[in-house]
Design a protein around this motif. Structure first.
Motif, short mmCIF file in Angstrom:
data_model
loop_
_atom_site.label_atom_id
_atom_site.label_comp_id
_atom_site.label_asym_id
_atom_site.label_seq_id
_atom_site.Cartn_x
_atom_site.Cartn_y
_atom_site.Cartn_z
N UNK A 124 0.80 -1.23 0.00
CA UNK A 124 0.00 0.00 0.00
C UNK A 124 0.84 1.28 0.00
N UNK A 125 2.13 1.16 -0.25
CA UNK A 125 3.01 2.32 -0.16
C UNK A 125 3.38 2.87 -1.54
N UNK A 126 3.07 2.10 -2.57
CA UNK A 126 3.49 2.52 -3.92
C UNK A 126 4.95 2.18 -4.17
N UNK A 127 5.61 1.62 -3.14
CA UNK A 127 7.02 1.27 -3.28
C UNK A 127 7.11 -0.25 -3.49
N UNK A 128 7.36 -0.68 -4.71
CA UNK A 128 7.38 -2.11 -5.01
C UNK A 128 8.80 -2.64 -4.85
N UNK A 129 8.92 -3.90 -4.45
CA UNK A 129 10.25 -4.53 -4.48
C UNK A 129 10.66 -4.61 -5.95
N UNK A 130 11.94 -4.48 -6.23
CA UNK A 130 12.37 -4.66 -7.61
C UNK A 130 12.23 -6.14 -7.94
N UNK A 131 12.11 -6.46 -9.22
CA UNK A 131 12.00 -7.88 -9.58
C UNK A 131 13.15 -8.70 -8.99
N UNK A 132 14.36 -8.15 -8.96
CA UNK A 132 15.50 -8.90 -8.41
C UNK A 132 15.37 -9.09 -6.90
N UNK A 133 14.95 -8.04 -6.22
CA UNK A 133 14.77 -8.15 -4.76
C UNK A 133 13.73 -9.22 -4.44
N UNK A 134 12.62 -9.20 -5.17
CA UNK A 134 11.55 -10.16 -4.92
C UNK A 134 12.02 -11.57 -5.27
N UNK A 135 12.63 -11.71 -6.44
CA UNK A 135 13.10 -13.04 -6.87
C UNK A 135 14.04 -13.66 -5.84
N UNK A 136 14.91 -12.83 -5.28
CA UNK A 136 15.88 -13.35 -4.31
C UNK A 136 15.15 -14.00 -3.12
N UNK A 137 14.11 -13.33 -2.63
CA UNK A 137 13.39 -13.88 -1.47
C UNK A 137 12.54 -15.08 -1.90
#
Ligand code: PGA
Length: 252
Positions: free
Chosen positions: A175-188
């Motif tokens: 809800x912040x408008x701040x998305x994880x980058x695809x790389x950050x998300x993929x890592x987790x």
């Protein structure tokens, strides 16, 4: 990589009223009926479950609840039991959303109990995990996610993930408008799959791990192309039919 069917769920949270959700649902239904690769699920506020269940009957869209009690019945004012959800053909239940954990005091232990209850009743949990900004900045992301996952694995067993979906939702992105980058998300996501694979490789390979946190029509595509991102749990953007439909379409 195993071919996992993408999964996209709308988490409407505590938004809307009958006047707004009826046309929203009609527009989503019309869009989804034209054919989607993804399995699409709507999680409305409890009070609309009866109405939405009727409208989703004989459609390709599934129904989910946003929460469930970890008790079976009794003196728990304001709570909803799993048996009540079964009355309405509810397929999925969101468990451990960060808003439940942070605003309503749900501990890892309670989340694990809820997870087990959902699985035992034949429904499918969408288990949310994710770190806060402070935890990410202190380099504790993996530790936090591991703890959240391990409590559930220890309590319900790894086999109970056969029908589950995991949603990685970094708290700082919701809800912040701040998305994880695809790389950050993929890592987790890769970390989560590996954590499950330590117990059961097949279950880990088949498990759908979706991303949630400010997914929008214009960033869904790049997130969903990552190897371990199998779709999304969508809050704000699921309240606008056109946006939600483009996100569903991006999950191929
Ligand atoms: P958001 O919410 O898409 O509005 O960030 C996601 C969620 O909390 O499930």
């Amino acid at each position: 990589m195993t071919n996992r069917r993408p999964f996209v769920a709308a988490n409407w949270k505590m938004n809307g009223n009958l006047a707004s959700i009826r046309p929203l649902l009609a527009d989503i239904l019309a869009g989804v009926q034209t054919g989607m690769n993804a399995e699409v699920v709507i999680c409305p506020p409890y009070i609309y479950i009866d109405e939405i269940a009727l409208r989703l009957d004989n459609t390709t869209i599934g129904l989910g609840a946003q929460n469930v009690s970890h008790h079976d019945s009794g003196a728990h004012t304001g709570e909803v039991a799993i048996g009540m959800l079964q009355d309405y053909n509810t397929g999925y239940v969101i468990i451990g959303h960060s808003e439940r954990r942070m605003l309503y005091g749900e501990t890892d232990g309670i989340v694990a109990e809820k997870f087990k209850k959902v699985v035992d009743s034949g429904l499918k949990p969408i288990l949310c995990v994710g770190e806060t900004l402070e935890q990410r900045e202190a380099d504790e992301t993996e530790e936090v996610i591991a703890r959240q996952l391990d409590t559930v694995i220890d309590n319900a067993g790894v086999k109970s993930f056969a029908k589950a979906v995991i949603a990685y939702e970094p708290v700082w992105a919701i809800g912040t408008g701040r998305t994880a980058t695809p790389d950050q998300a993929q890592e987790v996501h890769a970390f989560i799959r590996l954590r499950l694979a330590r117990h059961d490789e097949e279950i880990a390979d088949l498990l759908r791990i979706v991303y949630g946190g400010s997914v929008k029509a214009d960033n869904a595509n790049e997130l969903f192309t990552m190897a371990d991102i199998d779709g999304g749990l969508i809050g704000g953007a699921s309240l606008i039919a056109e946006d939600f439909l483009s996100i569903c379409q991006a999950a191929i």
